[in-house]
Design a protein around this motif. Sequence first.
Motif, short mmCIF file in Angstrom:
data_model
loop_
_atom_site.label_atom_id
_atom_site.label_comp_id
_atom_site.label_asym_id
_atom_site.label_seq_id
_atom_site.Cartn_x
_atom_site.Cartn_y
_atom_site.Cartn_z
N ARG A 174 0.76 -1.23 -0.18
CA ARG A 174 0.08 -0.09 -0.03
C ARG A 174 0.57 1.35 0.01
N GLU A 175 1.89 1.03 0.87
CA GLU A 175 2.91 2.29 0.96
C GLU A 175 3.63 2.72 -0.55
N GLU A 176 3.75 1.53 -1.12
CA GLU A 176 4.68 1.70 -2.55
C GLU A 176 3.83 2.00 -3.71
N GLY A 177 2.43 1.70 -3.41
CA GLY A 177 1.76 2.09 -4.68
C GLY A 177 0.33 2.63 -4.45
N ALA A 178 -0.07 2.81 -3.32
CA ALA A 178 -1.60 3.30 -2.84
C ALA A 178 -1.66 4.51 -2.05
N ASN A 179 -1.12 4.32 -0.92
CA ASN A 179 -1.12 5.42 0.01
C ASN A 179 -0.76 6.89 -0.44
N SER A 180 -1.45 7.74 0.22
CA SER A 180 -1.19 8.99 -0.17
C SER A 180 0.34 9.47 -0.01
N ARG A 181 0.82 10.20 -0.76
CA ARG A 181 2.21 10.82 -0.65
C ARG A 181 2.48 12.39 0.00
#
Length: 285
Positions: A174-181
């Motif tokens: 999720r951190e690599e491809g989905a969560n907000s940056r």
Amino acid sequence: MKLTPRYILAAGALLILLANAVALVGVYLNRGGEAESRLTLSQRELTMPWGWAAAKENSGLALSLNWRVADPAFGEFGGYGFSGGTPDWLDTARMAALGFDTTLPAEGAFGRRRFERQLPREVLLVLELAGPAWQQALERARQNAARHEAASLANAGSKEFAEKARRAQEQLKREEGANSRLFAIDAGLDRAALRAKYPDRGRYLILKGTVRPRLATHERQTRVTGYVSALAVTQINVPHALRPLLEPALRKHKRTAEDPAPHFEAVIAVGQRLEPWLESVLAAR
């Protein structure tokens, strides 16, 4: 004067016209001149409305601005609060600079409640896109996944360790491809000073937000901190002209566990009143 139906109808129409005029003036003042900042966001930072794709009729469409706060209180499986939290940078000195009373209250529940009943204050929040704050979140997720994978291998056959390893791996994906940056990284009261500190207008947004006081206790030591609780503007309307570019992507159903969301990129501009609007859609699929 007798209030006839015709008079009431005319008065109602006039109120509507006045409200629309005020709104148009606000838009003009916000968008006049060069934008205060302009960022390219994706579906990670702009969330489609819940249930919108299933709706039969959609007279309007607004995207939610998805932002985060690095809050260590959430623990290893959720240490980054979405749309609010208590970051380390919002310490006693920063709260005092924002105008809060940072005098420690008397011990006990009554003193704590009285202190935390201070009214929230509107401040200027700095939001950073895909910078060091997000890189730290990504690195933390990688380390967490590696640690739990090693523990699972060392405790072969343990369902508890295997489950933690699975959760950590999902968190990493999720951190690599989905969560907000997009992370809140600073707050202040002087826009010029904040912009001088964060001059890159393509990475740093300055928006109006709300902070409220909080007391944090660690190892019997109590200190004053703050909670970033809200942005003044949380939804961004999609102009009618841009809807055909976004709707095909927004209507797509979940693909796979690794690729759960529609994909698009859009340019968000922030005006002189620090109100964002959707300027263009670059790509959608």
